[in-house]
Design an enzyme around this catalytic site. Structure first.
Site, mmCIF file in Angstrom:
data_model
loop_
_atom_site.group_PDB
_atom_site.id
_atom_site.type_symbol
_atom_site.label_atom_id
_atom_site.label_comp_id
_atom_site.label_asym_id
_atom_site.label_seq_id
_atom_site.Cartn_x
_atom_site.Cartn_y
_atom_site.Cartn_z
ATOM 1 N N LYS A 224 27.645 22.181 29.101
ATOM 2 C CA LYS A 224 28.140 21.496 29.465
ATOM 3 C C LYS A 224 28.872 20.038 29.871
ATOM 4 O O LYS A 224 29.281 19.799 29.553
ATOM 5 C CB LYS A 224 29.682 22.889 30.078
ATOM 6 C CG LYS A 224 29.378 23.762 28.658
ATOM 7 C CD LYS A 224 30.565 25.178 29.063
ATOM 8 C CE LYS A 224 29.926 25.788 30.038
ATOM 9 N NZ LYS A 224 28.704 26.270 29.521
ATOM 10 N N CYS B 294 40.193 37.610 35.469
ATOM 11 C CA CYS B 294 37.994 37.398 35.803
ATOM 12 C C CYS B 294 38.285 37.959 36.927
ATOM 13 O O CYS B 294 36.953 38.130 37.205
ATOM 14 C CB CYS B 294 39.289 36.122 35.514
ATOM 15 S SG CYS B 294 37.922 34.825 36.319
ATOM 16 N N MET B 295 38.948 37.304 38.328
ATOM 17 C CA MET B 295 38.321 38.211 39.238
ATOM 18 C C MET B 295 39.237 38.964 40.422
ATOM 19 O O MET B 295 38.588 39.269 41.226
ATOM 20 C CB MET B 295 38.507 36.780 40.298
ATOM 21 C CG MET B 295 37.426 35.961 39.729
ATOM 22 S SD MET B 295 36.049 36.060 39.052
ATOM 23 C CE MET B 295 35.359 36.463 41.171
ATOM 24 N N MET C 194 31.752 38.957 34.871
ATOM 25 C CA MET C 194 32.276 39.520 35.033
ATOM 26 C C MET C 194 32.018 41.158 34.317
ATOM 27 O O MET C 194 33.247 41.619 33.801
ATOM 28 C CB MET C 194 32.701 38.694 33.119
ATOM 29 C CG MET C 194 33.931 37.232 33.440
ATOM 30 S SD MET C 194 34.764 37.835 34.059
ATOM 31 C CE MET C 194 34.664 36.766 35.750
ATOM 32 N N GLY D 142 34.465 33.094 37.277
ATOM 33 C CA GLY D 142 33.715 32.265 36.701
ATOM 34 C C GLY D 142 34.756 30.960 36.057
ATOM 35 O O GLY D 142 34.494 30.425 35.480
ATOM 36 N N GLN D 143 35.212 31.244 36.941
ATOM 37 C CA GLN D 143 36.769 29.485 37.063
ATOM 38 C C GLN D 143 36.458 28.538 37.967
ATOM 39 O O GLN D 143 35.746 28.707 38.837
ATOM 40 C CB GLN D 143 38.333 29.563 36.799
ATOM 41 C CG GLN D 143 38.375 30.693 35.743
ATOM 42 C CD GLN D 143 39.589 30.894 34.732
ATOM 43 O OE1 GLN D 143 40.032 30.092 34.533
ATOM 44 N NE2 GLN D 143 40.362 32.189 35.592
#
Lengths: 240, 794
Positions: free
Chosen positions: B83, B167-168, B342, B379-380
């Site tokens: 990616k 997510c968090m 996650m 995750g982000q």
């Protein structure tokens, strides 16, 4: 003649042993020849790389050599988004049970019939599929995807990798590309390397003894921030 | 910026015209030798996951043309993943949104930015209390900060929450409940020295590839790293594991308790460490963030039922494997790093599971030295920097403050020069409540009337989409505003679409998983009339100010987003033509920095980040004027806030005595388990090739062609009994919806018998129409990893 052909010819010119290159500015430099028409296959061989750059004339090379080199560079470029991007995998991998399987063929390189698995140009890294994705979906059902895919990016990758230069006729050519993730030169230039890009002397192991990076482009590129410098520092090494 | 805008426009037009001829993976490629202009390189963090790799971006003629791993970056040391290497392609989808659009008579029609700002101002003036912002862990720090100030300091309604809630949120509550303060103590350096790596319901080989290979590549240098992979399906991470512990969904709670029980049973827990640095805690009857004090004796008694035999029975993990994992925790000579993401967070007992992992490391003393660390991955790219540190959550204020506390509100009102009482003490709506409320008719109590979405795609990523997103359809008085770069499942439902600049089309600052704050500059221009999200917020605020809105004035009557250049002159940043007259990011970051001090998350000045590849907070100025980052927080040998002579100090301890909390949290069955009607476990997640909802990666041909469609992974025996083979279409159904998609047997991931997996990246196959909106009672984070499903041949 396409630009693609141009680079191939340029690279071919640089690579073919014995090609004569005359450094710019020397007193015995011949007068600049009349540029051939734009569609001439020899155009790039006689045209300066860019206006204002020192003139380095290249002599024509054999036509078949050009074609071989062209095909190799084209095949190489088709597997990448830009020069320096990890190539996609041109075959199925889901039948392999572990990424270690990649090494069976790509560790030292492998040839069977016309099929060539080139060696990794970079040091061993364990997770091959971290960077290399398959060119085609591994899924038998890919063709049956639900509806049209999203439209593809018009990203245009930079593929300029040459031309290389020589200081005089017998001088070793400079490397026309950087060496980030390309430290095993023989992966591309060795016996299992790309046709037209192979070295005449694979027995010599230390390539960078004679071939230097032409552009002087440091692999650890600098940023605007680096130019400013500044008081930032990482913490001292405090491992026990 | 040095490039010429006209040149850029011409280039863009040319590129569009040539689009068909420049498909990258196959077909013609352009090998450019005639044009010898060199690439200009500058740094940026990668746009995708929370790892926070640094890339070098090669631009030429106003376009990104190449990417490199940044050799000067500690995070990734020159390497990227598939990616990251293709991140440049995200800018050039042919369908980029380029002009604001307003829905009229059912159709989105172009409008000017000026009209769009009037629409936003009208919505706010019409129902200020019902106006909400739904943001993102992909917001830059200044973007999130501007929205935070706009909602909490300007509109006084606290209706702001990020997708990081999905997510968090449980990681945050896990940290708060354990240490009294958010974010990891360790950092990625732990990965370079750990002897044992434990992945708890985590597949970093695909989701955080650069971090995973950072560990695994050590093996090729002759080092020994033992990998325990605890999961509910085999993944690429499992390929590298020495031990794979396959557990029944939700029983991770029991496994953690079993290991803790064994530490005590063997008398192998670290009595010295625990005695000096830890206290015990348990749930009150109604689960809460801080529960109530407990004792070692009570803790040990509570663990008693979690014998190997019992846990083997409910988890399916053989006692022998549990014993092996316990052996490692009982061995003080091994350095143990845990990674999770996650699998642990998207869990109806996510807070509990987070605290249990921290607890195991504390109880065993595997904490606080390099390599011994419980490390929660985000995750982000800026879930930490923006959602958590700026506090863009319904209950939070910047720098670890909360709206409920009068003193915290007062701090913020002072920092922002607002009159006392401007900040509302009542928390706003968290994500699930916000969307539930938005999709509920106003006369039935649905008080959220407008949601402004930025940098995220809830139309694809919310759970139980029918209820939480599509429920908006037909509710005429509800209004959805979406700032985005591409048409998405969310813009489909939008009433006002605002085209946004993305990644290196704007200045930005992210904060990654290891407390590292990372800055970049704009390097190319956004297409058409797309503009920065921060600008959009400032412009909307200014429109309200111009109309006389009191909330957009500070206590001196000045605009709350007064931006000054470095000479102190006011810049009309709300006018796009002047937005880049100064560096608004720099101005907002400097305004935000003082907030971070209270929780000792000190940030360096903006310009220091310009000259670095990110720095991990607390970043503290030294006597010689230099700025020093901190790698090991709470550890005396590295953290400047630990007093001299102390080895460990949890200086934000909830109990005020420097101690962290070791929690007992029981195994609780999941809200939905397989039964006769829905006999399968359904798990959802990501794949290596795609980022979240695929809006960006789905437009990159190398990634899209490698992974072109969602699928359902089936165990071969289940496929056999259903009479299904790879490629056959099957229908997956849950109590919430159904979806028909191709089956993949023995594919990339291998679920055990009775389990299936569906990735969520494909906007044509929305698996979140099937998922559950049940959520953790403390963090409010929903569980995307387990619900009951049925599978049949389509």
């Amino acid at each position: 003649m396409t630009r693609l052909q141009s680079i191939a010819l340029t690279a071919a010119a640089a690579l073919v042993a014995g090609a004569t290159l005359l450094a710019a500015g020397t007193s015995d430099r011949p007068a600049a020849p009349t540029p051939p028409p734009a569609d001439s296959p020899t155009r790039m061989l006689t045209t300066p790389a860019a206006q204002g750059e020192p003139l380095i004339r290249r002599l024509p090379v054999l036509a078949d050599q050009e074609q071989v080199c062209l095909a190799s560079l084209k095949a190489r470029a088709e597997r990448r988004a830009y020069d320096g991007a990890p190539p996609v995998i041109p075959h199925d991998v889901e039948s392999f049970t572990h990424t270690k399987s990649c090494l069976d063929c790509h560790g030292a390189g492998f040839k069977m019939g016309a099929q060539v698995a080139r060696a990794m140009p970079h040091p061993y890294l364990a997770a091959c599929e971290q960077c290399h994705v398959t060119a085609e979906a591994p899924l038998a059902f890919a063709a049956r995807a639900a509806g049209p895919s999203l439209p593809s990016s018009t990203f245009e990758g930079r593929f300029r990798t040459g031309p290389s230069t020589r200081a005089w006729a017998e001088a070793p050519p400079t490397m026309p590309h950087g060496t980030l993730m390309r430290t095993n030169c023989l992966a591309c230039h060795g016996r299992l390397g790309w046709a037209g890009l192979q070295t005449s002397h694979p027995e010599r192991a230390n390539c960078i003894q004679c071939h230097v990076s032409q552009s002087g482009q440091p692999e650890g590129l600098s940023t605007r921030g680096d130019a400013i410098g500044g008081p930032a520092q990482n913490s001292r090494n405090l491992y026990r | 910026m040095t490039f010429d805008r006209r040149q850029f426009m011409a280039r863009t037009a040319m590129a569009a015209a040539a689009a068909a001829a420049t498909k990258m993976a196959r077909g013609d490629v352009s090998l450019d030798v005639l044009d010898s202009d060199e690439l200009t390189w500058d740094k940026a963090p990668c746009r995708f996951c929370g790892t926070g790799c640094h890339v070098m971006v090669g631009t030429r003629h106003g376009r990104v043309e190449a990417i490199r791993g940044d050799l000067k970056a500690d995070v990734n040391k020159g390497l990227l993943c598939a990616k990251g290497y293709h991140v440049g392609g995200i800018l050039y989808g042919p369908d980029r949104l380029k002009t604001p659009m307003l829905r009229r008579n059912g159709h989105l029609e172009p409008v000017t930015w000026d009209e769009a700002m009037d629409v936003i101002a009208d919505r706010i003036e019409g129902d200020q209390a019902g106006f909400a912002i739904y943001g993102s862990g992909q917001w830059t720090i200044p973007e999130g900060y501007a929205c935070q100030k706009f909602i909490k300091g300007g509109l006084s309604n606290n209706n702001i929450d990020p997708n990081a809630r999905l997510c968090m949120a449980s990681a945050v509550t896990g940290f708060l409940a354990t240490y009294g303060v958010d974010e990891p103590a360790g950092c990625y350096d732990d990965l370079d020295v750990c002897d044992v790596l434990i992945t708890w319901g985590n597949n970093p080989a695909e989701m955080h590839p650069v971090l995973f290979s950072r560990v695994m590549d050590r093996r090729s240098r002759g080092e020994k790293v033992e990998l325990f992979d605890l999961g509910t399906r085999r993944t690429r991470t499992t390929d590298f594991a020495d031990h794979y512990l396959n557990f029944t969904p939700q029983t991770d709670l029991a496994i953690a308790n079993c290991i803790a029980r064994e530490l005590i049973a063997r008398n192998a827990w670290d009595k010295d460490f625990v005695g000096r640095h830890c206290a015990f805690r348990k749930d009150t009857e109604k689960p809460s963030l801080f529960g109530e004090a407990s004792s070692f004796k009570e803790y040990a008694t509570s663990l008693d039922p979690y014998t190997f035999e019992y846990v083997e029975e409910i988890s399916g993990v053989p006692a022998e494997q549990l014993r092996l994992l316990a052996d490692r925790f009982c061995d003080p000579s091994k350095k143990i790093t845990s990674l999770w993401c996650m699998g642990v967070n998207q869990h109806t007992r996510g807070t509990a599971m987070n605290t249990l992992i921290h607890g195991l490391h504390l109880l065993s003393g595997h904490f606080g030295t390099p390599g011994d660390s419980p490390t929660s991955l985000t995750g982000q790219p800026s879930a930490c920097g923006t959602a958590r540190e700026v506090g863009t959550l319904a209950h939070a204020l910047p720098g670890g403050r909360i709206v409920k506390k009068e003193a915290h509100r007062a701090h913020c009102e002072d920092f922002w020069n607002l009159p006392r009482g401007r900040i509302n003490p009542k928390p706003g709506t968290h994500t699930i409540a916000m969307w539930d409320n938005f999709c509920t008719p106003t006369d039935e109590g649905g008080s959220v009337s407008t949601v402004w979405v930025q940098v995220t795609n809830p139309g694809q990523t919310l759970p139980n989409l029918e209820k939480l997103f599509r429920g908006k359809a037909g509710l005429e008085d509800k209004f959805l505003i979406v700032s985005d770069c591409y048409p998405t499942a969310t813009t489909e439902m939008a009433d006002l679409v605002l085209p946004s600049a993305m990644w290196v089309e704007k200045n930005g600052i992210f904060g990654n998983s290891e407390r590292r704050t990372q800055q970049w500059f704009r390097q190319v221009l956004p297409p058409g009339d797309a503009r920065d999200d921060t600008w959009q917020v400032i412009a909307a605020a200014r429109r309200l100010y111009d109309r006389g809105h009191e909330g957009m004035r500070d206590k001196d009557g000045d605009f709350i987003f007064t931006i000054r250049d470095q000479q102190g002159q006011e810049v009309p940043a709300w006018e796009w033509a002047h937005y880049y007259d100064t560096n608004v990011d720099r101005y907002l970051f400097e305004e935000y920095r003082p907030f971070a001090r209270m929780k000792h998350k000190d940030l360096a000045p903006y310009d220091v980040y310009v000259a670095s590849r990110g720095l991990r907070w607390p970043v503290v100025q030294q006597d010689d004027g230099s700025w020093r980052e901190t790698r090991f927080r709470f550890s005396g040998f590295d953290d400047p806030y630990v007093a001299d002579g102390e080895d460990i100090d949890f200086y934000h301890s909830k109990t005020g005595d420097g101690k962290a909390q070791i929690w007992f949290r029981p195994y609780v069955p999941p809200p939905e388990s397989p039964d006769t009607d829905y006999p399968f476990w359904l798990c959802t997640g990501r794949v290596l090739e795609h980022w979240h909802s695929g809006t960006m990666t789905g437009r990159i041909p190398q990634l899209q062609e490698s992974m072109p469609t969602a699928y359902v992974e089936l165990h071969a025996a289940d496929a056999g009994s259903l009479g299904v083979k790879s490629g056959d279409r099957v229908t997956v159904s849950t109590r919430r919806g159904e979806l028909t998609l191709p089956a993949w047997v023995d594919g990339r991931g291998q679920p055990p018998r009775g389990s299936i997996f569906v990735p969520f990246f494909d906007e044509r196959l929305l698996v979140n129409a099937l998922t559950l909106d049940a959520h953790d009672p403390i963090s409010k984070q929903p569980d995307y990893k387990k619900c009951a499903a049925n599978v049949r041949r389509a």
